[in-house]
Design a protein around this motif. Structure first.
Motif, PDB file in Angstrom:
ATOM      1  N   GLU A   1     -31.599  -5.620  36.042  1.00 53.51           N
ATOM      2  CA  GLU A   1     -33.727  -5.651  36.704  1.00 53.51           C
ATOM      3  C   GLU A   1     -34.073  -7.028  35.729  1.00 53.51           C
TER       4      GLU A   1
ATOM      5  N   VAL B   1     -35.997  -9.899  37.992  1.00 55.07           N
ATOM      6  CA  VAL B   1     -37.270  -8.729  38.328  1.00 55.07           C
ATOM      7  C   VAL B   1     -37.789  -9.538  37.265  1.00 55.07           C
TER       8      VAL B   1
ATOM      9  N   GLU C   1     -39.103 -12.822  36.925  1.00 55.40           N
ATOM     10  CA  GLU C   1     -40.443 -12.700  37.530  1.00 55.40           C
ATOM     11  C   GLU C   1     -41.543 -12.345  37.152  1.00 55.40           C
TER      12      GLU C   1
END
Length: 101
Positions: free
Chosen positions: A7, A10, A13
């Motif tokens: 993860e 993610v 970002e």
């Protein structure tokens, strides 16, 4: 920050999106991450070098972000955005400019 490795892209970002938002709002000054591959080192006033860091900061990792904001309330809102993006608590500090820097 307890995020599974899969993860992390993610989360990264999401954090970069908050930075883009801060830049667009004109409040961004600078940000960066701590290089975990380079261990901390203390340099005393006499130039003596020591491996490690202060005991109270031995677990510090991650990074930091400096924003120029009009109020403590605005800082709290931005810290909350960063905490949500990074999925971990953030430490909020006030930074004073040195008039000669």
């Amino acid at each position: 920050m307890n995020v599974p490795a899969e993860e992390l892209p993610v989360v990264g970002e999401a954090a970069r999106q908050v930075i883009r938002e801060a830049k667009a709002a004109g409040v961004y000054r600078f940000a960066g991450g701590i290089n975990a591959a380079m261990p901390p080192q203390r340099v005393d006033g006499d130039g003596t070098l020591s491996q490690g860091t202060y005991p109270q900061t031995k677990d510090f990792d991650g990074g930091f972000c400096v924003l120029r904001l009009p109020s403590r309330e605005a800082a709290e809102l931005w810290a909350a955005k960063i905490a949500k993006a990074c999925r971990c608590a953030q430490e909020l500090r006030e930074f004073f400019d040195d008039p000669e820097s």
